[in-house]
Design a protein around this motif. Structure first.
Motif, PDB file in Angstrom:
ATOM      1  N   GLY B 140       0.819  -1.213   0.000  1.00 53.35           N
ATOM      2  CA  GLY B 140       0.000   0.000   0.000  1.00 53.35           C
ATOM      3  C   GLY B 140       0.846   1.253   0.000  1.00 53.35           C
ATOM      4  O   GLY B 140       0.562   2.211  -0.727  1.00 53.35           O
ATOM      5  N   SER B 143       3.173   1.604  -3.356  1.00 55.92           N
ATOM      6  CA  SER B 143       2.481   1.927  -4.600  1.00 55.92           C
ATOM      7  C   SER B 143       2.411   3.428  -4.816  1.00 55.92           C
ATOM      8  O   SER B 143       2.249   3.881  -5.941  1.00 55.92           O
ATOM      9  CB  SER B 143       1.059   1.378  -4.566  1.00 55.92           C
ATOM     10  OG  SER B 143       1.066   0.002  -4.487  1.00 55.92           O
ATOM     11  N   PRO B 148      -4.590   2.266  -2.590  1.00 52.02           N
ATOM     12  CA  PRO B 148      -3.797   1.242  -1.917  1.00 52.02           C
ATOM     13  C   PRO B 148      -3.367   1.664  -0.523  1.00 52.02           C
ATOM     14  O   PRO B 148      -3.338   0.848   0.400  1.00 52.02           O
ATOM     15  CB  PRO B 148      -2.584   1.072  -2.840  1.00 52.02           C
ATOM     16  CG  PRO B 148      -3.083   1.440  -4.161  1.00 52.02           C
ATOM     17  CD  PRO B 148      -4.070   2.525  -3.936  1.00 52.02           C
ATOM     18  N   PHE B 149      -3.076   2.942  -0.351  1.00 50.00           N
ATOM     19  CA  PHE B 149      -2.629   3.397   0.967  1.00 50.00           C
ATOM     20  C   PHE B 149      -3.764   3.299   1.982  1.00 50.00           C
ATOM     21  O   PHE B 149      -3.567   2.807   3.098  1.00 50.00           O
ATOM     22  CB  PHE B 149      -2.105   4.830   0.868  1.00 50.00           C
ATOM     23  CG  PHE B 149      -1.401   5.281   2.101  1.00 50.00           C
ATOM     24  CD1 PHE B 149      -0.307   4.572   2.571  1.00 50.00           C
ATOM     25  CD2 PHE B 149      -1.812   6.393   2.795  1.00 50.00           C
ATOM     26  CE1 PHE B 149       0.347   4.973   3.714  1.00 50.00           C
ATOM     27  CE2 PHE B 149      -1.156   6.795   3.939  1.00 50.00           C
ATOM     28  CZ  PHE B 149      -0.081   6.088   4.392  1.00 50.00           C
ATOM     29  N   SER B 151      -6.181   1.270   1.863  1.00 51.29           N
ATOM     30  CA  SER B 151      -6.370  -0.156   2.078  1.00 51.29           C
ATOM     31  C   SER B 151      -5.337  -0.700   3.056  1.00 51.29           C
ATOM     32  O   SER B 151      -5.659  -1.496   3.941  1.00 51.29           O
ATOM     33  CB  SER B 151      -6.283  -0.864   0.740  1.00 51.29           C
ATOM     34  OG  SER B 151      -6.045  -2.219   0.927  1.00 51.29           O
ATOM     35  N   ALA B 152      -4.074  -0.233   2.893  1.00 55.42           N
ATOM     36  CA  ALA B 152      -3.019  -0.708   3.783  1.00 55.42           C
ATOM     37  C   ALA B 152      -3.300  -0.298   5.216  1.00 55.42           C
ATOM     38  O   ALA B 152      -3.111  -1.082   6.151  1.00 55.42           O
ATOM     39  CB  ALA B 152      -1.677  -0.156   3.331  1.00 55.42           C
ATOM     40  N   THR B 229     -10.386  -4.358   3.101  1.00 55.75           N
ATOM     41  CA  THR B 229      -9.147  -3.937   2.476  1.00 55.75           C
ATOM     42  C   THR B 229      -9.260  -3.977   0.962  1.00 55.75           C
ATOM     43  O   THR B 229      -8.509  -3.326   0.268  1.00 55.75           O
ATOM     44  CB  THR B 229      -8.002  -4.860   2.902  1.00 55.75           C
ATOM     45  OG1 THR B 229      -8.403  -6.186   2.597  1.00 55.75           O
ATOM     46  CG2 THR B 229      -7.743  -4.737   4.361  1.00 55.75           C
ATOM     47  N   GLY B 238      -8.065  -2.186  -3.604  1.00 58.74           N
ATOM     48  CA  GLY B 238      -7.274  -2.161  -2.377  1.00 58.74           C
ATOM     49  C   GLY B 238      -5.793  -2.124  -2.655  1.00 58.74           C
ATOM     50  O   GLY B 238      -5.344  -1.546  -3.650  1.00 58.74           O
ATOM     51  N   TYR B 239      -5.030  -2.787  -1.809  1.00 62.37           N
ATOM     52  CA  TYR B 239      -3.570  -2.698  -1.893  1.00 62.37           C
ATOM     53  C   TYR B 239      -3.016  -3.306  -3.171  1.00 62.37           C
ATOM     54  O   TYR B 239      -1.867  -3.081  -3.527  1.00 62.37           O
ATOM     55  CB  TYR B 239      -2.919  -3.328  -0.672  1.00 62.37           C
ATOM     56  CG  TYR B 239      -3.308  -4.766  -0.432  1.00 62.37           C
ATOM     57  CD1 TYR B 239      -2.553  -5.795  -0.955  1.00 62.37           C
ATOM     58  CD2 TYR B 239      -4.426  -5.082   0.314  1.00 62.37           C
ATOM     59  CE1 TYR B 239      -2.909  -7.101  -0.756  1.00 62.37           C
ATOM     60  CE2 TYR B 239      -4.799  -6.392   0.518  1.00 62.37           C
ATOM     61  CZ  TYR B 239      -4.030  -7.392  -0.015  1.00 62.37           C
ATOM     62  OH  TYR B 239      -4.395  -8.685   0.179  1.00 62.37           O
TER      63      TYR B 239
END
Lengths: 203, 347
Positions: B140, B143, B148-149, B151-152, B229, B238-239
């Protein structure tokens, strides 16, 4: 033979990654090197026959503490130019800390090689066929029970302190009452009516 | 296995090394095959519940679908976003995949059929599963992309929260089994329920823990209904959003290997592992590994079933369930279990 190779492997990686924690430019990379150091330290513990400590090291430090570190560090807005700018300003303070640490190390090694101080009667290493979880447990819950409980209370106080410091009551927030929602039945919420034409209905 | 190699005239040290490598391959290769088939099974079950056909084109009944997908991602180009942190971006899926394989070292497949029969087996599993979160967090962050962040962040908070309750649930099992060794835990379940049922889950004190463990396992592997996530309506994918080709496939394999691991833990810790369900001599004629696989597949079916039927949780509800419901109940249960054992076993 394999123990020796494993020891030097783990020890080299611990030292190298500990150095990289300081040298890495990016704080997130620093945390990753720190995790690698923790992990290999756990490997050293395994070699010393303390498998319980090794697993705890991974669960507590790698699994929880370092994740929180990473969590905080990832959200930092890092300005690399500014990071480098303060070098001269912080040099005297840094040098002072380094000197104190070095002096401490020298004293400790000196005292240790001079025989050390017998502060209290230590528990003799128990040689038995019990696993070291049982051995630690037996010592912790008999001989050191008060220290153990005191440590627990210190942690409890720290936890409550952290909650008190960060907790704030906000007004005007509607929170969900889950048990009230679960208790609600269709008959509480809906009503079947049959109004006559043109009469309308009262809500 | 080491003895076999020694009897073939090999040096004991080498025999140990070769035996270990063979053991690793014996677990890892069938596991990868199982993951491919379980993805197919997951899609089929999901489709059946939604009254669809599911994969049915590649091979008989679509059985080769996962392999076709695998080949497809293998042939694709690995795209690394220009602003991504290159090293960590590539390491993240490798961590997820490796960690998902590592935990299988201590799973007992039959009496004594375990790669590493260590006396801290359960702690090892906790330690390894706590590493799984790094793959997600790093992907996450590396990227360098918004979703993604998010999600992380979600993943790390979720996994840490549920690890706490999983830890307490496992302590209940350890108290009953009196050991951290996975094989000992399985053996302790023999005739545990009324002297005939081989399962901790049959015990009234442990059954609530078994249910909580199943739900926590869903949350720990980020499966529906806790798949926040990868909530595609909010976070794209997500991530994994920025990942492609093999780096994506590694996430995919790791995720399903983790799901299988959690199913196996359910089977091993609460439902007797490689023991037959009933403590009756003729049932022991069936090899233990078949009983274990039957239990794993049953729990995998439950996982798919839940995925197909239960709507996704909201994030605050997820946190509430972890911290305000599972944590207090599992803590209380430890007191209950230790009190019960003090009164019955140790007095």
């Amino acid at each position: 033979m394999i123990q020796l190779i494993a020891f030097y492997l783990f020890a080299t990686i611990v030292i190298a990654s500990a150095a990289m924690v300081i040298f890495a430019r990016n704080p997130v990379h620093s945390v990753m090197w720190l995790i690698l150091a923790f992990f290999n330290a756990a490997g050293l513990m395994l070699l010393a026959g303390a498998e319980f400590i090794a697993m705890l090291l991974v669960i507590v430090y790698v699994g929880a503490v370092a994740v929180l570190f990473l969590f905080v560090v990832m959200m930092l807005d890092i300005d690399f130019a500014e990071l480098r700018a303060g070098f001269v300003r912080y040099l005297p303070l840094g040098a002072l800390v380094a000197i104190i640490l070095a002096a401490g190390l020298v004293f400790a090694v000196g005292a240790w090689s001079a025989g050390g101080v017998d502060l209290a009667a230590r528990a003799a290493p128990v040689v038995s066929d019990k696993s070291n979880i049982q051995q630690i447990g037996e010592l912790l819950y008999t001989k050191y029970i008060f220290l153990f409980e005191a440590a627990g209370i210190v942690l409890l106080v720290a936890m409550i302190g952290a909650i008190v410091l960060t907790h704030r009551q906000r007004g005007g927030v509607r929170t969900q009452n889950i048990s009230a929602q679960n208790r609600r039945r269709p008959e509480d919420a809906t009503r079947l009516v049959d109004p006559g034409v043109g009469q309308g209905m009262k809500l | 296995m080491t003895e076999t190699f020694i009897s073939w005239g090999m040096d004991p040290n080498w025999a140990w090394g070769v035996a270990t490598i063979c053991g690793i391959l014996l677990i890892a290769l069938p596991l990868m095959l199982a993951v491919a088939m379980i993805i197919y099974a997951d899609r089929k079950i999901w489709a059946a519940i939604a009254l669809r056909r599911g994969p049915n084109v590649v091979g008989p009944f679509g059985l080769l679908q996962s392999f076709a997908d695998g080949l497809k991602v293998f042939l694709q180009e690995t795209i690394i976003p220009t602003s991504a942190n290159r090293g960590l971006f590539l390491i993240a899926p490798i961590i997820t995949f490796t960690v998902a394989l590592l935990a299988w070292a201590v799973i007992p497949f039959n009496s004594g059929a375990v790669l590493a029969d260590i006396n801290v087996g359960l702690l090892y599993i906790l330690a390894i599963s706590s590493l799984g979160v790094y793959g997600v967090i790093l992907s996450g962050w590396a990227s360098n992309s918004k979703y993604p962040f998010f999600s992380a962040m979600r993943a790390s908070a979720q996994m840490i929260s549920y690890e706490v309750s999983i830890g307490f649930i496992l302590i209940g099992v350890v108290l009953f089994a009196d050991s951290f060794n996975m094989n000992e835990i399985v053996k302790a379940q023999q005739g545990h329920g009324l002297g005939i049922v081989n399962a901790f889950g049959f015990n009234l004190l442990l059954f609530p823990l078994a249910v909580m463990f199943l739900i926590s396992a869903l949350a720990e592997t980020a499966r529906a209904p806790f798949d926040l996530t990868e909530a595609e309506s909010e976070l794209v994918a997500g991530y994994q959003t920025e990942y492609s080709s093999m780096s994506f496939a590694l996430f995919w394999l790791g995720e399903y290997a983790n799901v299988l691991l959690m199913c196996t833990l359910n089977a091993v810790l609460f439902w007797g592992g490689w023991l037959p369900p009933i403590d009756w001599a003729p049932l022991y004629a069936v090899p233990g590994i078949i009983w274990l696989f039957a239990k794993i597949l049953f729990f995998f079916f439950v996982f798919s079933w839940v995925k197909a039927t239960v709507p996704r949780y909201r994030y605050d509800q997820l946190m509430r369930l972890g911290w305000k419901v599972f944590l207090p109940i599992s803590l209380l249960w430890i007191f209950l279990i230790s009190g019960y054992l003090m009164l019955t076993r140790y007095s």
